[in-house]
Scaffold this motif. Structure first.
Motif, mmCIF file in Angstrom:
data_model
loop_
_atom_site.group_PDB
_atom_site.id
_atom_site.type_symbol
_atom_site.label_atom_id
_atom_site.label_comp_id
_atom_site.label_asym_id
_atom_site.label_seq_id
_atom_site.Cartn_x
_atom_site.Cartn_y
_atom_site.Cartn_z
ATOM 1 N N UNK A 1 14.736 24.688 14.352
ATOM 2 C CA UNK A 1 13.652 24.941 15.296
ATOM 3 C C UNK A 1 14.147 25.150 16.720
ATOM 4 N N UNK A 2 15.467 25.016 16.934
ATOM 5 C CA UNK A 2 15.955 25.317 18.279
ATOM 6 C C UNK A 2 16.530 26.733 18.354
ATOM 7 N N UNK A 3 16.311 27.521 17.318
ATOM 8 C CA UNK A 3 16.790 28.908 17.347
ATOM 9 C C UNK A 3 15.765 29.736 18.115
ATOM 10 N N UNK A 4 15.863 29.684 19.432
ATOM 11 C CA UNK A 4 14.775 30.172 20.276
ATOM 12 C C UNK A 4 14.542 31.678 20.194
ATOM 13 N N UNK A 5 15.580 32.448 19.830
ATOM 14 C CA UNK A 5 15.360 33.902 19.815
ATOM 15 C C UNK A 5 15.228 34.443 18.392
ATOM 16 N N UNK A 6 15.062 33.566 17.434
ATOM 17 C CA UNK A 6 14.966 33.995 16.041
ATOM 18 C C UNK A 6 13.721 34.854 15.833
ATOM 19 N N UNK A 7 13.913 36.007 15.250
ATOM 20 C CA UNK A 7 12.772 36.896 15.006
ATOM 21 C C UNK A 7 12.425 36.995 13.532
ATOM 22 N N UNK A 8 13.446 37.026 12.683
ATOM 23 C CA UNK A 8 13.151 37.121 11.258
ATOM 24 C C UNK A 8 13.834 36.004 10.512
ATOM 25 N N UNK A 9 13.072 35.290 9.730
ATOM 26 C CA UNK A 9 13.651 34.226 8.931
ATOM 27 C C UNK A 9 13.152 34.374 7.509
ATOM 28 N N UNK A 10 14.063 34.513 6.601
ATOM 29 C CA UNK A 10 13.687 34.624 5.201
ATOM 30 C C UNK A 10 14.371 33.498 4.433
ATOM 31 N N UNK A 11 13.590 32.487 4.079
ATOM 32 C CA UNK A 11 14.124 31.339 3.335
ATOM 33 C C UNK A 11 13.522 31.310 1.931
ATOM 34 N N UNK A 12 12.944 32.427 1.519
ATOM 35 C CA UNK A 12 12.231 32.463 0.243
ATOM 36 C C UNK A 12 13.175 32.234 -0.936
ATOM 37 N N UNK A 13 12.594 31.880 -2.070
ATOM 38 C CA UNK A 13 13.346 31.733 -3.312
ATOM 39 C C UNK A 13 14.485 30.728 -3.181
ATOM 40 N N UNK A 14 14.163 29.555 -2.678
ATOM 41 C CA UNK A 14 15.114 28.447 -2.652
ATOM 42 C C UNK A 14 14.405 27.225 -3.217
ATOM 43 N N UNK A 15 14.942 26.053 -2.955
ATOM 44 C CA UNK A 15 14.286 24.836 -3.449
ATOM 45 C C UNK A 15 13.989 23.896 -2.307
ATOM 46 N N UNK A 16 13.566 24.474 -1.201
ATOM 47 C CA UNK A 16 13.308 23.655 -0.023
ATOM 48 C C UNK A 16 12.113 22.755 -0.274
ATOM 49 N N UNK A 17 12.229 21.526 0.233
ATOM 50 C CA UNK A 17 11.140 20.563 0.065
ATOM 51 C C UNK A 17 10.626 20.159 1.441
ATOM 52 N N UNK A 18 9.705 19.216 1.453
ATOM 53 C CA UNK A 18 9.136 18.769 2.712
ATOM 54 C C UNK A 18 7.951 19.641 3.081
ATOM 55 N N UNK A 19 7.460 19.445 4.277
ATOM 56 C CA UNK A 19 6.277 20.174 4.697
ATOM 57 C C UNK A 19 6.623 21.333 5.603
ATOM 58 N N UNK A 20 5.594 22.085 5.955
ATOM 59 C CA UNK A 20 5.758 23.133 6.960
ATOM 60 C C UNK A 20 5.447 22.475 8.292
ATOM 61 N N UNK A 21 6.483 22.312 9.108
ATOM 62 C CA UNK A 21 6.349 21.515 10.319
ATOM 63 C C UNK A 21 5.717 22.316 11.445
ATOM 64 N N UNK A 22 5.036 21.605 12.321
ATOM 65 C CA UNK A 22 4.476 22.274 13.497
ATOM 66 C C UNK A 22 5.581 22.709 14.447
ATOM 67 N N UNK A 23 6.790 22.180 14.220
ATOM 68 C CA UNK A 23 7.932 22.598 15.038
ATOM 69 C C UNK A 23 8.192 24.098 14.946
ATOM 70 N N UNK A 24 7.668 24.749 13.912
ATOM 71 C CA UNK A 24 7.828 26.204 13.838
ATOM 72 C C UNK A 24 7.275 26.866 15.102
ATOM 73 N N UNK A 25 6.309 26.188 15.737
ATOM 74 C CA UNK A 25 5.726 26.746 16.964
ATOM 75 C C UNK A 25 6.777 26.998 18.041
ATOM 76 N N UNK A 26 7.905 26.310 17.936
ATOM 77 C CA UNK A 26 8.941 26.511 18.962
ATOM 78 C C UNK A 26 9.643 27.858 18.811
ATOM 79 N N UNK A 27 9.477 28.468 17.649
ATOM 80 C CA UNK A 27 10.142 29.756 17.421
ATOM 81 C C UNK A 27 9.208 30.866 17.896
ATOM 82 N N UNK A 28 9.128 31.012 19.195
ATOM 83 C CA UNK A 28 8.110 31.884 19.770
ATOM 84 C C UNK A 28 8.324 33.359 19.460
#
Ligand SMILES: *[C@@H]1O[C@H](CO)[C@@H](O)[C@H](O)[C@H]1NC(C)=O
Ligand SMILES: *[C@@H]1O[C@H](CO)[C@@H](O)[C@H](O)[C@H]1NC(C)=O
Ligand SMILES: *[C@@H]1O[C@H](CO)[C@@H](O)[C@H](O)[C@H]1NC(C)=O
Length: 661
Positions: free
Chosen positions: A154-181
């Motif tokens: 979530x500190x990747x401030x200039x990230x524009x495209x993130x594709x994490x699909x098709x993995x086995x990630x667990x946990x929730x979708x955090x509100x911290x995503x808001x930091x990736x403006x």
């Protein structure tokens, strides 16, 4: 995250001062805000460590003795404020496995683009990924990453495209995503994420979003995502927004893994699983059938097919086609053409188109000429024939199959013979008998573009700089545009690199085989060259101009990438669906990876290279009405060549200054 920090601080607060000092010192050395002082040597060490951890199969051909990592395959460098640094790492589908250790990926602090998709990497996304503060695009799809998305992400401030699909990630979708403006694409589908989407989730630039097939996601779709299509939330227990309204039995934010919803999610998941498994089985069956068919095919093919593995434009076999020297014919690897022709030759004559040649020749002379095979295609074999006395040199095309009557053949050949253009080899004469059909052209050029690009390997391609490639494209475009100007129903029908003959100076070209498909009259599209066919074409005799443009576009992409399209080479080696491949690379913004290494680093012409690439992509649009016309293609390449030449001139007169600068 705040919780975690509180927990760390808790005990420290109650302990003696010296321990706290140590903790502080330690904290200063931790990656949190501390810049990992990095340079190219550090990048190189990090890459080697990463390879050590992931490349079990020794797939990556990285030469550890090379002075710079920038030459390694999949690694890209650029000038940055901290000097030349590794800015791209692109290792898709390299059978990488294992876990990414700390201090590897996270040490590539100038990285802008990262693709590790289609591997089997396990373990967590490294916590120190947050050090890669320049990261703009990241594609980790189709691996086996587990655990939650790490805080560092979530500190990747200039990230524009993130594709994490098709993995086995667990946990929730955090509100911290808001930091990736800057985020405009977020793909999380097909993981094991659970819980509610935070109501306050808000990404101002988000255009593409997908959390499908995370069965544990429940509760309402946040307001900011309600404009996303329903297909962004398939296979979840989410509601509201584009989905069905939440009911009482789906409370707004139930605890993750709540019994009721968990079961519902699971059953949906199971249905999806069954569908996927069924589709997979079907595919498997289809593949098996196709495979069996292909195996049978060679046996059933006519004898002529046996010789078809001579590569078009390959080193010529020398064959003497002479009636008096039958042994020579027998010894050759070429089909014995002479005897057939001679039997029929008695009462049939070579028909000249236009004026008779200065030094007349007849069928007899032609048969006595020394000849070599210069090309073999689905429609016939082409020989280079040198008449007695050395001159003139002709290209004789012997058609394999013919479905036209003599009258039809004559009319069509006459129409072809009437075409005179600098970039089309001139058709001079033809011969028609029941068993033998020949087309006689001026011999031109120094070999096919296909041979030039693919037979000599990287060394061969190194002899063709960008400007030469653009000039070849221009010459070919002129030839094809000329054909198209003759009438809206006229097209070449078989544009491919093996039909483009390059001049000896390697800056011009001729488009050969125009109209031959029509003359042969066969409707079936040859499998060879399938990578050049526009998707809408089904009949080789009826190829619209827009389909010529598509094929031409594939040739342009081939020129730029140095790669052969699918089914272009005789052994089927290395072929890719070029238009699709180029799009997938460009879509991920790794455009520079498209270019042949031999031209990728040419100075000053990057702009022109991009323009030609853009044009190649427009030509290969799936929809015919989106493709430019050949006249437009010609005009645009003309401007690209002019601009490239101007810059090349500039660089040669200004070379010394630019070197010392
Ligand atoms: C990564 O950077 C850290 C801090 O500079 C360094 O200690 C470590 O050795 C580096 N890792 C590799 C593999 O070079
Ligand atoms: C989301 O991903 C799923 C699974 O890959 C796919 O079926 C769906 O079409 C995607 N939806 C969008 C909007 O991308
Ligand atoms: C990641 O790679 C996959 C596979 O090529 C592609 O379909 C997907 O669009 C890429 N993701 C992004 C965000 O570009």
């Amino acid at each position: 995250m705040a919780m975690a920090m509180a927990r760390q601080r808790g005990p420290a607060g109650g302990v003696a001062v010296p321990f706290m000092m140590a903790a502080l010192l330690l904290a200063a050395a931790l990656p949190a805000r501390v810049v990992v002082a990095q340079d190219l040597a550090g990048d190189r060490a990090a890459l080697l460590a990463l390879r050590g951890a992931l490349d079990r199969g020794n797939i990556l051909p990285w030469d550890a003795t090379a002075p710079t990592p920038c030459v390694w395959r999949g690694v890209g460098c650029a000038q940055t404020p901290t000097g030349t640094r590794v800015t791209e790492l692109r290792l898709p589908g390299k059978r990488l496995a294992g876990t990414i250790p700390p201090g590897t990926l996270g040490n590539l602090t100038a990285l802008q683009k990262l693709s590790l998709r289609h591997n089997t990497i396990t373990g967590a996304i490294p916590a120190d990924i947050g050090n890669c503060g320049e990261l703009r695009a990241m594609n980790l799809t189709d691996n086996q990453f587990t655990g939650p998305v790490p805080d560092g992400f979530f500190s990747l401030a200039v990230l524009r495209r993130a594709d994490l699909a098709l993995n086995r990630l667990t946990g929730g979708v955090s509100q911290d995503f808001n930091r990736l403006k800057q985020l405009d694409t977020l793909f999380l589908q097909s993981n094991d994420l659970a819980g509610a989407l935070p109501a306050g989730l808000y990404l101002p630039n988000l255009k593409r979003f997908n959390v499908s097939f995370n069965a544990g996601l429940t509760g309402p779709v946040p307001a900011s995502l309600s404009r996303m299509p329903a297909t962004a939330f398939l296979g979840t227990a989410l509601c509201d927004g584009p989905l069905a309204a939440c009911t009482n039995s789906t409370p707004p934010a139930p605890p993750p893994g709540g019994d009721d919803n968990g079961r519902r999610g699971l059953s949906r998941w199971a249905i999806v699983g069954i569908i996927v498994a069924a589709a997979f089985l079907l595919l498997l069956l289809m593949g098996l059938v196709a495979c069996l068919r292909r195996r049978q095919a060679p046996a059933g093919r006519p004898a002529g097919g046996a010789a078809a593995n001579v590569h078009e434009g390959a080193a010529p076999l020398t064959v003497t086609v002479a009636r008096t020297d039958r042994d020579a014919v027998k010894q050759s690897h070429a089909p014995p053409i002479a005897p057939v022709m001679i039997r029929e030759g008695g009462n049939k004559k070579l028909v000249f188109l236009g004026s008779a040649p200065e030094r007349p020749y007849d069928l007899e002379t032609l048969l006595r000429a020394s000849a070599e095979v210069i090309g073999k295609g689905a429609l016939g074999t082409t020989y280079r024939a040198t008449l007695d006395g050395g001159d003139p040199v002709l290209a004789v095309k012997r058609l394999r199959e013919m479905h036209l009557s003599e009258d039809e053949f004559r009319d069509k050949a006459a129409a072809l013979g009437a075409l005179h253009h600098d970039n089309l080899p001139r058709l001079r004469a033809f011969f028609y008998s029941r068993e033998e059909k020949l087309l006689v052209y001026d011999f031109v050029g120094a070999g096919s573009l296909s041979a030039l690009l693919h037979d000599g390997g990287a060394e061969g391609r190194a002899e063709l700089d960008f400007t030469a490639r653009a000039r070849i494209a221009l010459a070919a475009a002129r030839g094809v545009a000329f054909i198209h100007r003759g009438g809206s129903r006229l097209s070449h029908g078989s544009i491919k690199s093996s039909n483009i003959v390059v001049t000896a100076t390697r800056d011009g070209a001729y488009v050969s085989d125009y109209g031959v498909a029509e003359l042969a009259g066969a409707a079936a599209l040859p499998r060879r060259g399938a990578g050049y066919h526009a998707p809408e074409v089904t009949d080789a005799r009826a190829v619209p101009q827009s389909a010529d443009v598509y094929s031409f576009g594939v040739v342009v992409l081939e020129l730029l990438s140095g790669r052969a399209p699918a089914h272009a080479l005789p052994d089927g080696a290395d072929g890719v669906d070029l238009p699709r491949w180029v799009r997938s690379v460009v879509q991920e913004e790794w455009t520079s990876e498209v270019f042949d290494a031999a031209i990728a680093n040419e100075p000053r012409v990057e702009g022109e290279m991009m323009r030609l690439l853009q044009l190649g992509m427009e030509c290969t649009e799936q929809r015919p009405d989106r493709r430019p016309t050949m006249a437009q293609v010609e005009a645009r390449i003309q401007r690209i060549v002019e601009d490239a030449c101007r810059k090349a001139d500039f660089s040669s007169t200004d070379g010394s200054r630019s070197v010392s600068a």
